[in-house]
Design an enzyme around this catalytic site. Structure first.
Site, mmCIF file in Angstrom:
data_model
loop_
_atom_site.group_PDB
_atom_site.id
_atom_site.type_symbol
_atom_site.label_atom_id
_atom_site.label_comp_id
_atom_site.label_asym_id
_atom_site.label_seq_id
_atom_site.Cartn_x
_atom_site.Cartn_y
_atom_site.Cartn_z
ATOM 1 N N PRO A 1 0.788 -1.241 0.000
ATOM 2 C CA PRO A 1 0.000 0.000 0.000
ATOM 3 C C PRO A 1 0.815 1.284 0.000
ATOM 4 C CG PRO A 1 0.079 -0.891 2.209
ATOM 5 C CD PRO A 1 0.782 -1.888 1.335
ATOM 6 N N GLY A 2 2.152 1.198 0.044
ATOM 7 C CA GLY A 2 2.962 2.399 -0.124
ATOM 8 C C GLY A 2 3.850 2.770 1.045
ATOM 9 N N ASP B 1 2.816 -4.600 -13.877
ATOM 10 C CA ASP B 1 3.476 -5.828 -13.421
ATOM 11 C C ASP B 1 4.982 -5.698 -13.617
ATOM 12 O OD1 ASP B 1 4.385 -8.380 -12.918
ATOM 13 O OD2 ASP B 1 2.774 -9.385 -14.021
ATOM 14 N N ASP C 1 9.928 -5.394 -1.689
ATOM 15 C CA ASP C 1 9.385 -6.132 -0.542
ATOM 16 C C ASP C 1 8.231 -7.018 -1.002
ATOM 17 O OD1 ASP C 1 9.046 -6.851 2.165
ATOM 18 O OD2 ASP C 1 7.489 -5.342 2.449
ATOM 19 N N LYS D 1 13.618 -8.784 -1.110
ATOM 20 C CA LYS D 1 13.173 -9.846 -0.213
ATOM 21 C C LYS D 1 13.185 -11.195 -0.931
ATOM 22 C CE LYS D 1 8.761 -10.107 1.099
ATOM 23 N NZ LYS D 1 7.598 -9.667 1.882
#
Length: 245
Positions: free
Chosen positions: A82-83, A132, A157, A197
């Site tokens: 979400p930012g 994407d 992330d 990640k």
């Protein structure tokens, strides 16, 4: 890939108060998740400090240690929704620059957040919803938006939607990581940084081999904000690249 599993979800102010949580009709797993969120100190801190989710503190801890985000840099946040990581990047990349110094041209940083999901607008960042990062066409869009078609820092992330099959999820995340490396090969400046990640597993060696060919000073870190039961780790790299004379 049908979507990114977000490691954080908005928690309302009501859920953080010491009021009873309505559990009726919720599954046992949903009840455990709600109770964990309510007792999570990073969830509470995210609400108190106006971050969009708790994952902000992962990046804050990493950057406090390695000092990768600096004023004037161009930053790409992959899987941004979400930012929260974009919020941290804006604060550290742009808000630390004084508003006015007579006779001095100050560097102007840029933060571009990208996700296949919708991202609520964020002051100081350019957000690309419904894009994407695994698609080459998205890489082309980023190249057009970046100053001189180059980035100084790439953040990731993101993770796939959980299938319940550990090895399948691991394979899908490695595919995402490799796509981020493809992007880095196109736009990251020599000496630039990447935070990515990943989950350990059978394909980790393949990922490490690709990283070794592109990056130097590779470090692995698990921030305190990563839950103990989470298998996530973060790789931090400095890009070798080709030095242009």
């Amino acid at each position: 890939l049908d979507g990114y599993r977000k490691s954080c979800i908005h928690v309302s102010a009501v859920s953080l108060k010491k009021t009873p949580v309505h559990m009726k009709g919720k599954s046992a797993a949903e009840q455990r998740w709600l109770l964990r969120q309510i007792s999570d100190p990073f969830v509470k801190a995210a609400h108190a400090q106006n971050y969009r989710c708790r994952s902000a503190f992962k990046l804050i801890e990493i950057d406090d240690k390695y000092r990768l985000l600096k004023p004037g840099l161009s930053v790409i946040d992959c899987g941004a929704a979400p930012g929260a990581w974009s919020q941290v990047a804006v604060q550290r990349d742009m808000n630390n620059i004084p508003l006015f110094i007579p006779g001095v041209d100050l560097p102007k940083g840029s933060v571009i957040g990208i996700d296949i999901l919708h991202i609520t607008p964020l002051d100081g960042a350019q957000l690309l919803s419904n894009h994407d990062i695994t698609e080459p066409s998205t890489h082309m869009v980023l190249e057009r938006l970046l100053p001189e078609a180059r980035a100084d820092v790439i953040l990731s992330d993101m993770a796939p939607n959980a299938s319940g099959l550990r090895e399948l999820d691991h394979e899908r995340l490695v595919t995402m990581c490799l796509s981020v490396l493809d992007l880095a090969d196109k736009v990251l400046r020599p000496g630039g940084s990447l935070i990515c990640k990943y989950w350990d597993g059978a394909l980790a060696r393949k990922l490490q081999q690709r990283l070794s060919s592109m990056f130097q000073n590779v470090r692995t870190v698990k921030p305190r904000a990563s839950r103990k039961e989470s298998a996530e780790l973060f790789l931090i790299h400095n890009y070798k690249g080709e030095v242009v004379a």
